[in-house]
Scaffold this active site. Sequence first.
Site, mmCIF file in Angstrom:
data_model
loop_
_atom_site.group_PDB
_atom_site.id
_atom_site.type_symbol
_atom_site.label_atom_id
_atom_site.label_comp_id
_atom_site.label_asym_id
_atom_site.label_seq_id
_atom_site.Cartn_x
_atom_site.Cartn_y
_atom_site.Cartn_z
ATOM 1 N N CYS A 116 7.070 -22.156 27.423
ATOM 2 C CA CYS A 116 7.240 -21.009 26.837
ATOM 3 C C CYS A 116 7.346 -21.403 25.333
ATOM 4 O O CYS A 116 6.590 -21.917 24.745
ATOM 5 C CB CYS A 116 8.509 -20.394 27.297
ATOM 6 S SG CYS A 116 8.868 -18.775 26.845
ATOM 7 N N ASP A 268 1.724 -13.025 34.121
ATOM 8 C CA ASP A 268 2.935 -13.224 32.856
ATOM 9 C C ASP A 268 3.038 -12.265 32.082
ATOM 10 O O ASP A 268 2.314 -12.067 31.019
ATOM 11 C CB ASP A 268 2.554 -14.566 32.232
ATOM 12 C CG ASP A 268 3.538 -15.145 31.402
ATOM 13 O OD1 ASP A 268 4.539 -14.508 31.004
ATOM 14 O OD2 ASP A 268 3.720 -16.380 31.139
ATOM 15 N N HIS A 297 5.483 -15.550 34.658
ATOM 16 C CA HIS A 297 6.345 -16.289 33.824
ATOM 17 C C HIS A 297 7.116 -17.520 34.562
ATOM 18 O O HIS A 297 6.792 -18.850 34.287
ATOM 19 C CB HIS A 297 6.882 -15.724 32.779
ATOM 20 C CG HIS A 297 7.323 -16.583 31.627
ATOM 21 N ND1 HIS A 297 6.430 -16.840 30.396
ATOM 22 C CD2 HIS A 297 8.358 -17.200 31.110
ATOM 23 C CE1 HIS A 297 7.026 -17.429 29.697
ATOM 24 N NE2 HIS A 297 8.322 -17.812 30.020
#
Length: 323
Positions: A116, A268, A297
């Site tokens: 991320c 995501d 995600h």
Amino acid sequence: MLQLPEIKPGTCEYELEIEDWLFKLAHFKSKPRYRVPILICYAFINRPYILDLNREVSVISRMLDAGLDVWLIDWGYPSRADRFLELSDYLDFIETCIEHITGKKGVESITLHGYCLGSTLAVIYSSIFPEKIKNLVLQAPAVDFYTTNTLAQWARTIEPEKIARALGNATGDLLNLSFLLVDPIRLVVGKYQSLLDNSENTDFLRTFLYMDCWIFDSPAVPGNVYVEYITRWYHRNEVIEGLFEYRNRKVDINNLTMPTLIIAGQKDHITPPESASSFFERIPSKDKKLILSDRGHIGLTVSKSSHRKIWPEVIRWIVERSR
């Protein structure tokens, strides 16, 4: 009466090798069979133990079982006293960790695994110091921020200076609310409806409680860092456009010639696959691979299907380049 399962995230033992005020470097205990260490750089939002939530879905235990030498950065829990930290402080600590690992292990370079916003930091560092990164692994990479998903569009409209001025830091509660508002029907109504529907299912409750423990264990983001990453990454898209500077040097993704693996989720809603694919196409590495999962995600890490279908391939790719 149904007895709730005990919830204690984290299964792999580790030692803290560096404690620098807020930031820490953890080294997981193992007997590695491969020479090249791997350093995991998670986002400074939420906690990195999502990668070691429990034994069934622990990415870190998979890496250790495969013989990898695993290290992890913990960005800690910023307080109001930390509100003047900057993104450069985070990049400085990555440098500190890499110097420590390479010196201790007697190697010239490592595998850097960003997740991320941790992948954003990993890309910046790797493009400026490519000689120190043997392999680059990017999970749910946040690099191209000019995407059409709700979160990115919302972030491009806010004025982060006002939030930092009012709160000091962007609090965990504020960040959690922001993520929930991206898809409130599914993330709030659907989530708790599922809880009611499965209230007698111990396995479901166990998974639900582990995830809720992690979701609401949310550190604040230092005020200055919040302003920087919203303005420089979401508003200006400085990383992929080559405008972000660190140590008076601009990021340049043309320097990413090392073997690079990108793992992205088709569902995501935070870093959508379009962000990963546009970045993948632009990097010059001749040894690059993009793995697309049907997860979201977090599902990339904690879903059992990801551990059946995705992680064996990921671990194999890393191992083959860690000799």
